[in-house]
Design a protein around this motif. Structure first.
Motif, PDB file in Angstrom:
ATOM      1  N   LEU A 131       0.840  -1.374  -0.187  1.00  0.00           N
ATOM      2  CA  LEU A 131       0.084  -0.020   0.206  1.00  0.00           C
ATOM      3  C   LEU A 131       0.868   1.213  -0.134  1.00  0.00           C
ATOM      4  O   LEU A 131       0.599   2.290  -0.748  1.00  0.00           O
ATOM      5  CB  LEU A 131      -0.849  -0.046   1.249  1.00  0.00           C
ATOM      6  N   SER A 132       1.805   1.169   0.748  1.00  0.00           N
ATOM      7  CA  SER A 132       2.619   2.362   1.213  1.00  0.00           C
ATOM      8  C   SER A 132       3.507   2.510  -0.036  1.00  0.00           C
ATOM      9  O   SER A 132       3.579   3.690  -0.645  1.00  0.00           O
ATOM     10  CB  SER A 132       3.628   2.240   2.197  1.00  0.00           C
ATOM     11  N   GLY A 133       4.086   1.544  -0.814  1.00  0.00           N
ATOM     12  CA  GLY A 133       4.898   1.597  -2.167  1.00  0.00           C
ATOM     13  C   GLY A 133       3.777   2.206  -3.227  1.00  0.00           C
ATOM     14  O   GLY A 133       4.306   3.064  -4.167  1.00  0.00           O
ATOM     15  N   VAL A 134       2.724   1.556  -3.403  1.00  0.00           N
ATOM     16  CA  VAL A 134       1.924   2.081  -4.468  1.00  0.00           C
ATOM     17  C   VAL A 134       1.468   3.677  -4.055  1.00  0.00           C
ATOM     18  O   VAL A 134       1.586   4.240  -5.340  1.00  0.00           O
ATOM     19  CB  VAL A 134       0.591   1.071  -4.504  1.00  0.00           C
ATOM     20  N   LEU A 135       1.026   4.062  -3.017  1.00  0.00           N
ATOM     21  CA  LEU A 135       0.915   5.293  -2.739  1.00  0.00           C
ATOM     22  C   LEU A 135       2.126   6.342  -3.202  1.00  0.00           C
ATOM     23  O   LEU A 135       1.859   7.321  -3.844  1.00  0.00           O
ATOM     24  CB  LEU A 135       0.383   5.355  -1.181  1.00  0.00           C
ATOM     25  N   PHE A 136       3.214   5.741  -2.956  1.00  0.00           N
ATOM     26  CA  PHE A 136       4.521   6.770  -3.076  1.00  0.00           C
ATOM     27  C   PHE A 136       4.615   6.898  -4.532  1.00  0.00           C
ATOM     28  O   PHE A 136       4.848   7.871  -5.069  1.00  0.00           O
ATOM     29  CB  PHE A 136       5.636   6.146  -2.421  1.00  0.00           C
ATOM     30  N   ALA A 137       4.453   5.544  -5.351  1.00  0.00           N
ATOM     31  CA  ALA A 137       4.147   5.613  -6.707  1.00  0.00           C
ATOM     32  C   ALA A 137       3.411   6.490  -7.411  1.00  0.00           C
ATOM     33  O   ALA A 137       3.529   7.409  -8.380  1.00  0.00           O
ATOM     34  CB  ALA A 137       4.265   4.239  -7.076  1.00  0.00           C
ATOM     35  N   ALA A 138       2.214   6.488  -6.839  1.00  0.00           N
ATOM     36  CA  ALA A 138       1.076   7.282  -7.158  1.00  0.00           C
ATOM     37  C   ALA A 138       1.334   8.737  -6.997  1.00  0.00           C
ATOM     38  O   ALA A 138       1.103   9.631  -7.871  1.00  0.00           O
ATOM     39  CB  ALA A 138      -0.295   6.947  -6.456  1.00  0.00           C
ATOM     40  N   ILE A 139       2.149   9.020  -5.919  1.00  0.00           N
ATOM     41  CA  ILE A 139       2.542  10.453  -5.545  1.00  0.00           C
ATOM     42  C   ILE A 139       3.560  10.876  -6.743  1.00  0.00           C
ATOM     43  O   ILE A 139       3.509  12.042  -7.204  1.00  0.00           O
ATOM     44  CB  ILE A 139       3.116  10.649  -4.213  1.00  0.00           C
ATOM     45  N   LEU A 153      10.147   2.690  -0.730  1.00  0.00           N
ATOM     46  CA  LEU A 153      10.995   3.381  -1.706  1.00  0.00           C
ATOM     47  C   LEU A 153      11.306   2.535  -2.718  1.00  0.00           C
ATOM     48  O   LEU A 153      11.641   3.082  -3.792  1.00  0.00           O
ATOM     49  CB  LEU A 153      12.380   3.737  -0.613  1.00  0.00           C
ATOM     50  N   LEU A 154      11.224   1.406  -2.733  1.00  0.00           N
ATOM     51  CA  LEU A 154      11.653   0.333  -3.588  1.00  0.00           C
ATOM     52  C   LEU A 154      10.581  -0.042  -4.734  1.00  0.00           C
ATOM     53  O   LEU A 154      10.970  -0.107  -5.909  1.00  0.00           O
ATOM     54  CB  LEU A 154      12.300  -1.021  -3.125  1.00  0.00           C
ATOM     55  N   LEU A 155       9.274  -0.148  -4.082  1.00  0.00           N
ATOM     56  CA  LEU A 155       8.299  -0.380  -5.035  1.00  0.00           C
ATOM     57  C   LEU A 155       8.147   0.274  -6.319  1.00  0.00           C
ATOM     58  O   LEU A 155       8.028  -0.088  -7.317  1.00  0.00           O
ATOM     59  CB  LEU A 155       7.115  -0.515  -4.261  1.00  0.00           C
ATOM     60  N   PRO A 156       8.405   1.619  -6.238  1.00  0.00           N
ATOM     61  CA  PRO A 156       7.952   2.600  -7.130  1.00  0.00           C
ATOM     62  C   PRO A 156       9.026   2.414  -8.268  1.00  0.00           C
ATOM     63  O   PRO A 156       9.049   3.006  -9.345  1.00  0.00           O
ATOM     64  CB  PRO A 156       8.054   3.904  -6.626  1.00  0.00           C
ATOM     65  N   LEU A 157       9.957   1.562  -7.987  1.00  0.00           N
ATOM     66  CA  LEU A 157      11.103   1.304  -9.139  1.00  0.00           C
ATOM     67  C   LEU A 157      10.335   0.526 -10.139  1.00  0.00           C
ATOM     68  O   LEU A 157      10.936   0.362 -11.550  1.00  0.00           O
ATOM     69  CB  LEU A 157      12.196   0.476  -8.840  1.00  0.00           C
ATOM     70  N   ALA A 158       9.355   0.027  -9.998  1.00  0.00           N
ATOM     71  CA  ALA A 158       8.484  -0.583 -10.957  1.00  0.00           C
ATOM     72  C   ALA A 158       8.053   0.281 -12.430  1.00  0.00           C
ATOM     73  O   ALA A 158       7.570  -0.114 -13.213  1.00  0.00           O
ATOM     74  CB  ALA A 158       7.348  -1.439 -10.460  1.00  0.00           C
TER      75      ALA A 158
END
Lengths: 498, 349
Positions: free
Chosen positions: A474-482, B18-23
């Motif tokens: 959840l946290s990773g997806v939210l950060f990616a969305a940001i 921090l790592l997941l958005p590397l996708a």
């Protein structure tokens, strides 16, 4: 300094790192220095005000303990100085303008002085918090504190300094005074809370804020675009303000503090009273405890047993106290008549709902069946209130309210529908979250702040494998969305201006 | 549960965040291929095809003209000053007008740097015409339809302006933001995802034929300039304190590099704040925040050795001189020019 800036990230990481390496007393000194740095970052002169407020309240509370016979004098010293500062910086021009307008109406032409100073950010929040301390000391609910640093930290604690939640002395001061231990569990939960808060601010609030700003910049918007803009603002103000609270609570938890929950999915409220149990809870309870209840007691002594227009005394007392409280609450939000109107609107809604509830008591099964309609109805009423809140020009407000859906331009409906759907699309995560959490009970040992009513699945508790995996995703997806969806237009937190 | 497990769970969540958005990196490659070149303002967009090339004709014209004075601004200056008349009133000195409609301080900075200072001998004086807080608002008219005009004055790399825009948009630690883009490559994904999201509801509210033009029609019919409130009203809701906070905004504006360039090149700098449209034949009302802003701007320019003139409150500029909006009617250009030179006579002597 603002939460959604890289400078805050550096500031926060540095503070937390040094903080946990220090003994308790020095932790407080560090937090106080950090809080003053946070507050005076752009305008160092703001620090003079917060220091003055703290110092006066510190001496007033000590005076109450030392000379009990003169308690009232010290209380008034604190109230007058706090309201004096607030009134001078926030309301001076408003009152001068209105006095000039009234004088002009009776034929006198007065040109009052215009105060040309910046409104210190967060002044409404910290003066109310500081005042609650002296009032509580006066009422004997809290002991006067001798350590100035502790009190100064209570007033200026940076996570909630600028836009709340407004903490009470009996909740926050003990946390300041007692040694704190780092909790990895709390830090893990608060990390998710901070990322969720940043997502709400940067992706939801700022994107829908652009829609609201565009619509409210129009001279005479059509019916459908106007209400799409109001809907966008409704989402913006909730996402924006609750985001601030989430980040504040999250950062405070990293430092070992628990701040109160300030929002409880307010757009799922079934009525006006329920809405105010869920919206800006810390301010609502402040007004309840320091304005509404004392006023209600005072009125009940005067109006005991009266019956006017077929309504009992308790309805009149409740109605009057509510109206006065909400007028003041409206004025607290800003020096403009639309805020006063907004307060009055909610005060009237509450009084009417109370009178309605006294005359019509449906069975539980009927109430349950009505719940979705009540939620929708309250949401519509809330939107109407947000129009009053957002539109500072009263002439335009009257024109907006008089707009009819039947007098529209051919293109207006299409444009309105587009803007509404775009705002709804951005706000989808907010609705999913609210519906997901709705009616979840609070299990034992909830680590969700002192006044949590239900546990938010976003911030779970014990780190089971599934919970940690879910939180990480959840946290990773939210950060990616940001990273990919944040608005290119960065707007300030709305409540900074109050 | 032991503290070590709690600590481990914390690090898993932080590292995962921090790592997941590397996708996003491989995801970005799924989008439409971009063959555009690198932007001269990477803060605004990583790649971009210029709409207009850098305009070398102006440089040639300036080289031929060898102006003593350059006048820079948008239509506010253009509707006020008649350059030929201005030159004749100053004893036929060479005056080059660089008034370009719908431009802002970013354009003026680049015009001064890339056009005016590209010519030797350098002019002795540069006069900038602006409204209210335009000098400290570098984002004003740099995106959307205004970008083509900016292309005319921009070289292939505008590092200083990019830093100004980056610090305005992302704060002083803007390099961290650039680093994030290096790591996650989010800008590439953003470039096609953002329009896709904005266009998503269009199909639901308009038929296929109308859908393509819906957003364009909304901009031209509903949100057109004429439909907006007057600035005074529209500004109320904007955090005026933030908008007109000179101390906060000057550091992230083109004003300091503009003044530095002027000093370095030995060009005297003058700034003229034009008066907005009067209300009820009186000077437009200025909020306390704006008054404070102007006073700070004046102090700053004085300190930097630049000249500042404020038109606001000039009784010789009544409503009758105005055409549309803040523009003066062309019939009053001589009158304004005379008045401008008369009020600032010591400066132009």
């Amino acid at each position: 300094m603002i939460f959604h800036s890289l400078e805050f990230l550096v500031f926060f990481v540095t503070t937390v790192t040094i903080y946990w390496a220090l003994p308790h007393r020095w932790q407080n000194v560090l937090l106080l220095v950090a809080s003053y740095m946070f507050y005076g970052w752009v305008h160092p002169w703001f620090l003079g005000l917060i220091f003055a407020t703290t110092f006066i309240d510190y001496l007033s509370a000590l005076g109450m303990g030392r000379w009990p016979a003169r308690k009232k004098l010290f209380l008034w010293t604190s109230i007058v100085s706090n309201f004096g500062l607030l009134g001078f910086f926030k309301y001076f021009n408003f009152f001068v303008d209105n006095i000039s307008a009234v004088a002009a109406a009776v034929g006198w032409h007065i040109s009052g002085p215009v105060l040309s100073v910046l409104l210190p950010v967060g002044i409404s929040f910290y003066t109310f918090q500081a005042m609650s301390y002296t009032i509580d000391v006066y009422w004997g609910r809290v002991q006067a504190r001798r350590t100035f640093i502790d009190l100064a930290l209570f007033v200026s604690f940076f996570p909630h300094l600028v836009a709340g939640p407004i903490m009470r002395a009996r909740t926050l001061l003990p946390q300041v005074e007692q040694p704190r231990r780092f909790s990895a569990n709390a830090a893990r939960n608060s990390t998710v809370l901070i990322v969720w808060g940043l997502f709400k601010k940067l992706v939801i609030a700022d994107n829908v804020g652009v829609i609201a700003n565009k619509v409210f910049a129009l001279q005479s918007p059509d019916f459908f675009p106007l209400w799409a803009g109001v809907f966008a603002f409704c989402i913006q103000i909730y996402a924006d303000f609750s985001a601030y609270t989430d980040i504040a609570r999250g950062t405070a938890k990293w430092l070992g503090f628990d701040l109160v929950v300030n929002f409880d999915h307010p757009y799922l409220a079934v009525g006006p009273a329920d809405f105010w149990r869920r919206w800006n809870i810390s301010l609502t309870t402040w007004f309840r405890d320091y304005v509404f209840l004392p006023l209600s007691y005072a009125l009940s002594r005067r109006w005991d047993g009266i019956r006017w227009l077929g309504l009992d005394d308790d309805i009149w007392i409740y109605g009057t106290a509510t109206l006065v409280t909400f007028l003041l609450s409206g004025l607290w939000h800003g020096a403009s008549w639309n805020y006063v109107l907004w307060g009055a609107y909610h005060g009237v809604l509450l009084a009417l709902a109370r009178a309605g509830a006294a005359t019509w008591k449906p069975r539980r099964s009927v109430r349950r069946w009505l719940t979705p309609f009540r939620i929708l109805g309250m949401f519509a009423l809330t939107n109407l209130g947000w129009l009053v809140f957002r539109e500072t020009d009263l002439h335009t407000l009257v024109r907006d309210l008089a707009l009819s859906p039947f007098h529209r331009s051919p293109f207006g409906r299409q444009a309105g529908a587009y803007l509404f759907l775009l705002a709804a699309l951005y706000s989808l995560p907010l609705w999913i979250h609210s519906l997901w959490v709705y009616n979840r009970p609070a299990p034992q040992g909830a680590d969700n702040g002192p006044s949590a009513t239900r546990v938010d699945p976003i911030v779970g508790h014990e780190p089971t494998l599934w919970r940690v995996a879910a939180q990480t995703c959840l946290s990773g997806v939210l950060f990616a969305a940001i990273l990919i969806l944040r608005s290119r237009t960065s707007l300030d937190f709305i409540y900074f201006r109050f | 549960m032991s503290g070590r497990v709690h600590g481990f769970a914390l690090w898993v969540v932080v590292a995962g965040t921090l790592l997941l958005p590397l996708a996003l990196r491989p995801l970005a490659r799924l989008g439409p291929d971009s063959t555009e070149t690198f932007s001269y303002l990477p803060t605004l967009e990583r790649t971009r095809t210029r709409t207009m090339p850098f305009d070398t004709v102006v440089v040639e014209q300036l080289r031929e003209m060898r102006p003593e004075i350059v006048l820079i601004g948008d239509s506010m200056g253009g509707s006020r000053i008649d350059p030929t008349y201005f030159a004749s009133q100053l004893g036929n000195r060479n005056v080059a007008p660089l008034f370009y409609n719908a431009t802002g301080s970013a354009f003026w900075y680049l015009a001064f740097k890339n056009w005016v200072l590209a010519v030797t001998p350098r002019p002795r004086l540069a006069v900038f015409f602006f409204r209210d807080d335009q000098l400290t608002d570098p984002l004003f008219r740099v995106t959307g339809p205004y970008r083509a005009t900016l292309d005319r004055v921009a070289r292939s790399n505008e590092a200083r302006l990019n830093v100004v825009l980056a610090t305005r948009l992302q704060g002083p630690l803007y390099r961290l933001d650039a680093l994030a883009d290096e790591v996650y490559d989010q800008e590439r994904l953003r470039q096609w995802l953002e329009p896709a999201l904005v266009n998503a509801p269009v199909g639901l509210v308009a038929r296929h034929k109308e859908a393509r033009t819906l957003l364009g029609r909304m901009n031209s019919e509903i949100f057109c300039l004429e439909a907006l409130r007057s600035m005074a009203q529209a500004d109320v809701w904007q955090a005026e304190e933030a908008t007109y906070d000179f101390d906060k905004s000057v550091a992230t504006s083109v004003l300091p590099p503009l003044l530095a360039l002027g000093k370095m090149a030995g060009v005297r700098m003058a700034f003229v704040r034009v008066q907005r449209r009067p209300e009820n034949n009186r000077p437009p009302v200025q909020s306390p925040a704006l008054q404070r802003y102007v006073s700070r701007l004046r102090g700053y320019l004085d300190k930097e050795g630049a000249f500042f003139h404020d038109d606001w409150g000039d009784p010789e500029q009544p409503l009758s001189m105005y055409a549309d909006g803040d523009h003066l009617s062309s019939t009053f250009r001589h009158r304004y020019t005379d008045r401008f030179l008369q009020v600032n006579a010591p400066f132009f002597r």
